[in-house]
Structures are given as C-alpha cells and as structure tokens.
Design a protein around this motif. Sequence first.
Motif, PDB file in Angstrom:
ATOM      1  N   THR A  47      -5.719  19.657   4.925  1.00 22.31           N
ATOM      2  CA  THR A  47      -6.350  18.343   5.028  1.00 22.31           C
ATOM      3  C   THR A  47      -7.189  18.062   3.788  1.00 22.31           C
ATOM      4  O   THR A  47      -7.129  16.959   3.215  1.00 22.31           O
ATOM      5  CB  THR A  47      -7.232  18.279   6.285  1.00 22.31           C
ATOM      6  N   LYS A  48      -7.974  19.040   3.373  1.00 22.96           N
ATOM      7  CA  LYS A  48      -8.840  18.882   2.196  1.00 22.96           C
ATOM      8  C   LYS A  48      -8.053  18.470   0.968  1.00 22.96           C
ATOM      9  O   LYS A  48      -8.404  17.489   0.275  1.00 22.96           O
ATOM     10  CB  LYS A  48      -9.569  20.203   1.935  1.00 22.96           C
ATOM     11  N   TRP A  49      -6.969  19.203   0.683  1.00 25.81           N
ATOM     12  CA  TRP A  49      -6.228  18.930  -0.537  1.00 25.81           C
ATOM     13  C   TRP A  49      -5.389  17.666  -0.435  1.00 25.81           C
ATOM     14  O   TRP A  49      -5.216  16.948  -1.439  1.00 25.81           O
ATOM     15  CB  TRP A  49      -5.355  20.128  -0.904  1.00 25.81           C
ATOM     16  N   THR A  50      -4.871  17.358   0.739  1.00 20.37           N
ATOM     17  CA  THR A  50      -4.106  16.118   0.897  1.00 20.37           C
ATOM     18  C   THR A  50      -5.006  14.906   0.686  1.00 20.37           C
ATOM     19  O   THR A  50      -4.622  13.929   0.017  1.00 20.37           O
ATOM     20  CB  THR A  50      -3.444  16.059   2.277  1.00 20.37           C
ATOM     21  N   LEU A  51      -6.215  14.944   1.228  1.00 17.57           N
ATOM     22  CA  LEU A  51      -7.165  13.857   0.999  1.00 17.57           C
ATOM     23  C   LEU A  51      -7.503  13.738  -0.486  1.00 17.57           C
ATOM     24  O   LEU A  51      -7.594  12.629  -1.028  1.00 17.57           O
ATOM     25  CB  LEU A  51      -8.431  14.088   1.823  1.00 17.57           C
ATOM     26  N   ALA A  52      -7.674  14.875  -1.152  1.00 16.89           N
ATOM     27  CA  ALA A  52      -7.975  14.856  -2.585  1.00 16.89           C
ATOM     28  C   ALA A  52      -6.806  14.272  -3.378  1.00 16.89           C
ATOM     29  O   ALA A  52      -7.003  13.508  -4.338  1.00 16.89           O
ATOM     30  CB  ALA A  52      -8.292  16.267  -3.072  1.00 16.89           C
ATOM     31  N   GLN A  53      -5.585  14.615  -2.988  1.00 16.94           N
ATOM     32  CA  GLN A  53      -4.410  14.068  -3.668  1.00 16.94           C
ATOM     33  C   GLN A  53      -4.332  12.558  -3.485  1.00 16.94           C
ATOM     34  O   GLN A  53      -3.964  11.824  -4.408  1.00 16.94           O
ATOM     35  CB  GLN A  53      -3.156  14.758  -3.142  1.00 16.94           C
ATOM     36  N   LEU A  55      -4.498   9.839  -6.541  1.00 15.04           N
ATOM     37  CA  LEU A  55      -3.412   8.874  -6.721  1.00 15.04           C
ATOM     38  C   LEU A  55      -3.945   7.455  -6.708  1.00 15.04           C
ATOM     39  O   LEU A  55      -3.540   6.617  -7.526  1.00 15.04           O
ATOM     40  CB  LEU A  55      -2.357   9.064  -5.631  1.00 15.04           C
ATOM     41  N   GLU A  56      -4.858   7.156  -5.806  1.00 16.22           N
ATOM     42  CA  GLU A  56      -5.432   5.810  -5.747  1.00 16.22           C
ATOM     43  C   GLU A  56      -6.112   5.456  -7.059  1.00 16.22           C
ATOM     44  O   GLU A  56      -5.968   4.332  -7.561  1.00 16.22           O
ATOM     45  CB  GLU A  56      -6.414   5.720  -4.582  1.00 16.22           C
ATOM     46  N   ALA A  57      -6.845   6.406  -7.638  1.00 18.43           N
ATOM     47  CA  ALA A  57      -7.498   6.163  -8.925  1.00 18.43           C
ATOM     48  C   ALA A  57      -6.460   5.942 -10.027  1.00 18.43           C
ATOM     49  O   ALA A  57      -6.637   5.090 -10.898  1.00 18.43           O
ATOM     50  CB  ALA A  57      -8.405   7.339  -9.276  1.00 18.43           C
ATOM     51  N   ALA A  58      -5.362   6.698  -9.987  1.00 16.92           N
ATOM     52  CA  ALA A  58      -4.324   6.572 -11.007  1.00 16.92           C
ATOM     53  C   ALA A  58      -3.578   5.245 -10.901  1.00 16.92           C
ATOM     54  O   ALA A  58      -3.030   4.756 -11.896  1.00 16.92           O
ATOM     55  CB  ALA A  58      -3.336   7.727 -10.889  1.00 16.92           C
ATOM     56  N   LEU A  59      -3.574   4.667  -9.713  1.00 17.58           N
ATOM     57  CA  LEU A  59      -2.866   3.405  -9.487  1.00 17.58           C
ATOM     58  C   LEU A  59      -3.787   2.201  -9.658  1.00 17.58           C
ATOM     59  O   LEU A  59      -3.450   1.093  -9.233  1.00 17.58           O
ATOM     60  CB  LEU A  59      -2.251   3.392  -8.086  1.00 17.58           C
ATOM     61  N   ASP A  60      -4.943   2.435 -10.275  1.00 22.96           N
ATOM     62  CA  ASP A  60      -5.886   1.350 -10.564  1.00 22.96           C
ATOM     63  C   ASP A  60      -6.294   0.587  -9.310  1.00 22.96           C
ATOM     64  O   ASP A  60      -6.365  -0.654  -9.306  1.00 22.96           O
ATOM     65  CB  ASP A  60      -5.300   0.376 -11.598  1.00 22.96           C
ATOM     66  N   GLY A  61      -6.532   1.343  -8.241  1.00 21.86           N
ATOM     67  CA  GLY A  61      -7.094   0.713  -7.051  1.00 21.86           C
ATOM     68  C   GLY A  61      -6.111   0.321  -5.983  1.00 21.86           C
ATOM     69  O   GLY A  61      -6.525  -0.145  -4.917  1.00 21.86           O
ATOM     70  N   GLN A  62      -4.791   0.447  -6.238  1.00 19.99           N
ATOM     71  CA  GLN A  62      -3.856   0.178  -5.144  1.00 19.99           C
ATOM     72  C   GLN A  62      -4.177   1.121  -3.992  1.00 19.99           C
ATOM     73  O   GLN A  62      -4.352   2.313  -4.188  1.00 19.99           O
ATOM     74  CB  GLN A  62      -2.408   0.353  -5.591  1.00 19.99           C
ATOM     75  N   ARG A  63      -4.251   0.587  -2.798  1.00 18.53           N
ATOM     76  CA  ARG A  63      -4.728   1.364  -1.664  1.00 18.53           C
ATOM     77  C   ARG A  63      -3.744   2.486  -1.324  1.00 18.53           C
ATOM     78  O   ARG A  63      -2.524   2.273  -1.257  1.00 18.53           O
ATOM     79  CB  ARG A  63      -4.914   0.435  -0.451  1.00 18.53           C
ATOM     80  N   VAL A  64      -4.284   3.687  -1.107  1.00 13.50           N
ATOM     81  CA  VAL A  64      -3.488   4.843  -0.695  1.00 13.50           C
ATOM     82  C   VAL A  64      -4.038   5.354   0.628  1.00 13.50           C
ATOM     83  O   VAL A  64      -5.229   5.653   0.743  1.00 13.50           O
ATOM     84  CB  VAL A  64      -3.528   5.967  -1.746  1.00 13.50           C
ATOM     85  N   TYR A  65      -3.172   5.457   1.617  1.00 14.55           N
ATOM     86  CA  TYR A  65      -3.534   5.964   2.936  1.00 14.55           C
ATOM     87  C   TYR A  65      -2.930   7.365   3.115  1.00 14.55           C
ATOM     88  O   TYR A  65      -1.918   7.699   2.496  1.00 14.55           O
ATOM     89  CB  TYR A  65      -3.013   5.044   4.039  1.00 14.55           C
ATOM     90  N   ALA A  91       0.849  -1.181   0.000  1.00  9.23           N
ATOM     91  CA  ALA A  91       0.000   0.000   0.000  1.00  9.23           C
ATOM     92  C   ALA A  91       0.890   1.238   0.000  1.00  9.23           C
ATOM     93  O   ALA A  91       2.070   1.183   0.379  1.00  9.23           O
ATOM     94  CB  ALA A  91      -0.937   0.018   1.203  1.00  9.23           C
ATOM     95  N   VAL A  92       0.311   2.348  -0.418  1.00 12.02           N
ATOM     96  CA  VAL A  92       1.008   3.627  -0.475  1.00 12.02           C
ATOM     97  C   VAL A  92       0.557   4.485   0.707  1.00 12.02           C
ATOM     98  O   VAL A  92      -0.628   4.484   1.078  1.00 12.02           O
ATOM     99  CB  VAL A  92       0.705   4.358  -1.791  1.00 12.02           C
ATOM    100  N   LEU A  93       1.499   5.205   1.295  1.00 10.45           N
ATOM    101  CA  LEU A  93       1.195   6.101   2.402  1.00 10.45           C
ATOM    102  C   LEU A  93       1.715   7.490   2.065  1.00 10.45           C
ATOM    103  O   LEU A  93       2.918   7.680   1.892  1.00 10.45           O
ATOM    104  CB  LEU A  93       1.841   5.593   3.688  1.00 10.45           C
ATOM    105  N   LEU A  94       0.796   8.456   1.952  1.00 11.51           N
ATOM    106  CA  LEU A  94       1.178   9.851   1.747  1.00 11.51           C
ATOM    107  C   LEU A  94       1.261  10.540   3.103  1.00 11.51           C
ATOM    108  O   LEU A  94       0.335  10.445   3.913  1.00 11.51           O
ATOM    109  CB  LEU A  94       0.162  10.574   0.860  1.00 11.51           C
ATOM    110  N   LEU A  95       2.354  11.252   3.339  1.00 10.09           N
ATOM    111  CA  LEU A  95       2.603  11.883   4.629  1.00 10.09           C
ATOM    112  C   LEU A  95       2.588  13.402   4.488  1.00 10.09           C
ATOM    113  O   LEU A  95       3.242  13.956   3.599  1.00 10.09           O
ATOM    114  CB  LEU A  95       3.964  11.443   5.171  1.00 10.09           C
ATOM    115  N   ALA A  96       1.831  14.069   5.356  1.00 10.92           N
ATOM    116  CA  ALA A  96       1.752  15.528   5.340  1.00 10.92           C
ATOM    117  C   ALA A  96       1.938  16.074   6.746  1.00 10.92           C
ATOM    118  O   ALA A  96       1.936  15.323   7.732  1.00 10.92           O
ATOM    119  CB  ALA A  96       0.422  15.991   4.742  1.00 10.92           C
ATOM    120  N   HIS A  97       2.065  17.393   6.832  1.00 18.85           N
ATOM    121  CA  HIS A  97       2.406  18.046   8.096  1.00 18.85           C
ATOM    122  C   HIS A  97       1.283  17.962   9.113  1.00 18.85           C
ATOM    123  O   HIS A  97       1.515  17.729  10.297  1.00 18.85           O
ATOM    124  CB  HIS A  97       2.743  19.511   7.816  1.00 18.85           C
TER     125      HIS A  97
END
Length: 337
Positions: A61-67, A71-81, A4-10
């Motif tokens: 928070t809004k834009w990080t969730l949108a990103q 990304l999840e859609a671009a990865l054909d369903g690979q889970r993004v947290y 799975a992919v994990l995006l990290l923000a401040h």
Amino acid sequence: MSHAVLLLAHGTPDVLGEMAEYLSKVTGGRPMPEEVIEELKHRYAQIGLKETPGSEPPPLTKWTLAQGRALEAALDGQRVYIAMRNWSPYIADVVEQMRADGVTSIRAICLAPQNSRTSVGLYRRALIAAATGMEVDFVAGWAENPFLIQAFAEKLLPVWSSANADLGRKAPVLFTAHSVPCRTIMTGEASIAGARPGTPMQDTPDPYPVEAKRTAALVAEQLAPAGLAETDWYFAFQSQGVSGGPWIGPTVEDTLKALKQEGHLGVVLQPVGFVCDHVEVLYDIDIAFKQSAAELGLKLWRAESLNDSPTLTRALAEIVRAASTTESAEAAPAKVG
C-alpha cells in the motif's frame, strides 16, 4: 469530458486479524484451511504486519500510493487514483469516488506489467463492472516498456557488480515472476477463473509466461555491455500457492539447487513481475529463498525493488501520454482490452 488515471494493485491486509477475510477476497470466497491462514499470518508478521495498525501502511500500500503521487506530479496535475482488487480501497469504491468527482473517462494501468487473463483479467472485469457509463482505456500489459526495462536494469547492475566483486567471478542472475496455476495458462482454460457463466473460452494460451520471460530477456540485454551473457542468466517462477494443485515452474528452490550443482557460489535474484516491495519479495525472497540458498552453501543477493524509482514513473507517464496521443490522433472511442 474529465479524464483521470487509475492505478490498480493487488491489495494487502492492514493488520494480521484481517488475513482470513483478505484471503477470501483473493480466492473469490473459497474457504482456506486454517493452517494456510496461520502460515500466511506468520509470513506477514515476519515483514512487519501487526495485530493493530502501525504508523504507516503495509509495504504494498505504501509504495503503490507513492507511485500514484509521483505519477500525478509527472503528469502536471492530471488526477491519479489508486484502487486495489482484494482490499481497500476497493476498485468499485474508488470508481464511485471518481464518478462523484466528475470523471467520465478512465485510463487504467494494472501495476502487474505482464498480462495474464486470469489475474489482470480479473482487474479488468471488476473495473468494467463498476464503471458503467464511463469510458475505460485499460492497459492490459506493458512488459516491454523501455523505461520499465531501464528501471529494472538500474536496480540490477549495482548489486550484480557487487556480487561479482565479492565472488571474484561472474554471478548468475535469476529473474523471477509470480507463479500461476498450470490450468490458468493452458489453451481454453485462461478465461475460466472469475468469469461469468457462459463466457466464451479463449482459444490461445495465456500470454503471461512468455511476457514474463521477455521482460527478463530485455533486462539482461541492458546488462550485456557490463558483461552479462545469455548463459549467465536464468528464469524461475516463485511463490507457488500454498493451497495445493500444480503451479507453473521451474521453482526458485529447484533452480537454486541446479545452480549449486553447476558449481556456482552465489546468485543475484531479481523479481521482474513485481514493481514494489510486498510479502512475495520481503518474505519469499529475503527470508525463505535466502535460507534455502544458505542451506545449499550459496550466497544470495536481491536487486532492490522499483518502489519509488523515477524511471518507473517515466514508464507509467509514457503509457498515459501514449494513450492520450493515440486517442487524440484517431479521435476514436476509448477501448477496453
């Protein structure tokens, strides 16, 4: 093995009353003067944060969730947290959810493109501490990713062209990134902040200032065909801390004064250290720097933030796929670093 992919923000507080607690997370528990807390509450209020939760989350928070969704859609369903270092959803909590979901391998991307051992390094330490027994591939920096550069250029070109038309001449471009304390980029000092006692000190300077300026230079190159010359752009560090101590410069304020003294009538500003709107963009630039510019008799334009840019999504997807390709080709354990 489940990847799975994990995006990290401040991270950012959800309401004004959380400011003191939020700042304690940012400083690692060091108390902040009451006047600093009140000043930051004022700034956040200016960009729309309320005493009670609003109809949508704060911009970061809004834009990080949108990103993450893009990304999840671009990865054909690979889970993004999505996880935040200084507010909910906290890194440790999200990693526990990933573990409960059966994830055994994490590909983590910090949404700060330029690597700094003292900021990005804190994300990595928090993740590694939480992800015991899991494989972690941590992307520490992606300052020169071609799609990241393209995304910034796509946002810069239209506003620069408009400013040129308005002024009747070429407007200078001022690229910015978040400042950091001077001590954190010095040789040997970069590993101190947030490190455990006994952690070896680094013997090389922190790469952050060089990477930030490199991103700016590459974006400027993209606009060269439109007429942006090397002498038309500048770089400054913004949002120096309000709690004292020397921070790296030059500052935006000093650079604006210098541009005015050189006879410029306006400036186009683009923060290349951030990938979405938040207080350092919506307040520091759109309110404070615009006021400083106006007092100097300068017009100030800002390139839109990347936010939900499809090209930014391509950058993140490329990073994930490149890591997957390398992993498959080498058949090697996931790396940290």
